[in-house]
Write a protein that holds these residues in place. Structure first.
Motif, short mmCIF file in Angstrom:
data_model
loop_
_atom_site.label_atom_id
_atom_site.label_comp_id
_atom_site.label_asym_id
_atom_site.label_seq_id
_atom_site.Cartn_x
_atom_site.Cartn_y
_atom_site.Cartn_z
N UNK A 150 34.16 60.83 40.51
CA UNK A 150 34.86 59.55 40.43
C UNK A 150 33.93 58.36 40.70
N UNK A 151 32.66 58.65 40.94
CA UNK A 151 31.70 57.57 41.12
C UNK A 151 31.48 57.15 42.55
N UNK A 152 31.91 57.97 43.52
CA UNK A 152 31.75 57.62 44.91
C UNK A 152 30.30 57.65 45.36
N UNK A 153 29.96 56.79 46.30
CA UNK A 153 28.61 56.71 46.88
C UNK A 153 28.53 57.71 48.02
N UNK A 154 27.86 58.83 47.83
CA UNK A 154 27.84 59.90 48.82
C UNK A 154 27.11 59.50 50.10
N UNK A 155 26.13 58.63 49.99
CA UNK A 155 25.41 58.20 51.20
C UNK A 155 26.33 57.41 52.11
N UNK A 156 27.05 56.46 51.55
CA UNK A 156 28.00 55.67 52.34
C UNK A 156 29.16 56.55 52.82
N UNK A 157 29.55 57.49 51.98
CA UNK A 157 30.64 58.39 52.33
C UNK A 157 30.28 59.23 53.55
N UNK A 158 29.03 59.69 53.59
CA UNK A 158 28.58 60.51 54.71
C UNK A 158 28.74 59.78 56.03
N UNK A 159 28.34 58.53 56.05
CA UNK A 159 28.45 57.74 57.28
C UNK A 159 29.90 57.57 57.69
N UNK A 160 30.77 57.29 56.73
CA UNK A 160 32.18 57.08 57.04
C UNK A 160 32.86 58.37 57.49
N UNK A 161 32.57 59.48 56.80
CA UNK A 161 33.22 60.75 57.12
C UNK A 161 32.84 61.24 58.51
N UNK A 162 31.60 61.02 58.91
CA UNK A 162 31.12 61.51 60.19
C UNK A 162 31.32 60.52 61.33
N UNK A 163 32.01 59.43 61.05
CA UNK A 163 32.22 58.41 62.07
C UNK A 163 33.34 58.81 63.03
N UNK A 164 33.27 58.26 64.23
CA UNK A 164 34.33 58.46 65.21
C UNK A 164 35.64 57.88 64.70
N UNK A 165 35.55 56.84 63.90
CA UNK A 165 36.76 56.22 63.36
C UNK A 165 37.57 57.23 62.55
N UNK A 166 36.90 57.97 61.66
CA UNK A 166 37.62 58.95 60.84
C UNK A 166 38.22 60.04 61.70
N UNK A 167 37.48 60.54 62.67
CA UNK A 167 38.00 61.55 63.58
C UNK A 167 39.22 61.03 64.33
N UNK A 168 39.15 59.78 64.78
CA UNK A 168 40.28 59.20 65.51
C UNK A 168 41.49 59.03 64.61
N UNK A 169 41.26 58.66 63.37
CA UNK A 169 42.38 58.54 62.42
C UNK A 169 43.12 59.86 62.30
N UNK A 170 42.38 60.97 62.22
CA UNK A 170 43.01 62.28 62.12
C UNK A 170 43.77 62.63 63.39
N UNK A 171 43.18 62.34 64.54
CA UNK A 171 43.84 62.62 65.81
C UNK A 171 45.15 61.83 65.93
N UNK A 172 45.12 60.58 65.50
CA UNK A 172 46.31 59.75 65.57
C UNK A 172 47.43 60.32 64.69
#
Length: 213
Positions: A150-172
């Motif tokens: 779909x044209x996603x930027x994997x480098x930027x995606x890596x940073x976002x996926x491994x962020x505490x923010x994403x983990x917290x979103x799942x926990x919430x």
């Protein structure tokens, strides 16, 4: 590109240890019965950072789906989503990632939430439908391949996926789903009623009509 993908997948797996290992998806049933829930829990779900809002931004009815990318009934629900949004133009439809079917679901969800953070709800819908069109188990590796397509930027995606923010979103989302008594997927909120179990397109529209009164 391969190194980036491997790094991302390692990070996704490492951050998933605290999530539930397995919960069965809801089995087929004629029509789940609606149960009243406190309006506060509906409002809390709408306030989730991970809530993907589709359709009318200020709809007369709000329908929320808690789903897992490896749930067969969630697959059926996703297939019906374009038709539902077309038939119900005044509906606000909200997707909540609820990865309760094991580590593959967790890694797929973290990649998907990263994509949502970077590209927003309109782009997310295309990924959501693409992941449910895949045959077999959906994990982070397969989610990344779809994101790359779909044209996603994997480098930027890596940073976002491994962020505490994403983990917290799942926990919430896990915490709120637990408060709602959602132990299986899919589970729905329509207005102030909850439904646990798969719903056909017709059943969804009936629930929406009831919510309109």
């Amino acid at each position: 590109m391969i190194l980036s993908r491997r790094t991302l997948l390692a990070g996704l797996a490492a951050s998933s240890a605290s999530v539930p290992a397995f919960t069965r998806s809801a089995s087929a049933q004629p029509a789940p019965e609606g149960q009243l829930v406190p309006i506060e829990l509906v409002e809390d779900t709408m306030a989730l950072n991970a809530a993907v809002k589709l359709g009318h931004q200020h709809g007369d009815v709000i329908m929320i789906e808690y789903f897992d990318y490896n749930c067969p009934w969630c697959r059926k629900s996703a297939a019906d989503l374009p038709a539902l949004l077309k038939a119900e133009p005044d509906l606000t439809y909200v997707l909540v990632n609820f990865a309760v079917l094991g580590i593959p679901s967790v890694t797929a969800t973290k990649a998907a939430l990263a994509y949502f953070q970077l590209y927003g709800p309109e782009a997310y819908l295309a990924l959501h439908l693409a992941l449910f069109r895949l045959k077999g188990a959906v994990d982070g590796e397969r989610a990344l391949k779809e994101i790359e397509r779909l044209g996603g930027d994997l480098k930027r995606l890596e940073e976002a996926a491994n962020s505490e923010r994403t983990t917290q979103w799942m926990k919430d989302a896990f915490k709120l789903g637990d408060s709602l008594g959602f132990s299986a997927t899919p589970s729905f909120l329509v207005g102030t009623e909850s439904y646990v179990g798969g719903m056909t397109l017709a059943q969804k529209r009936e629930a929406i009509a009831r919510a309109r009164g």
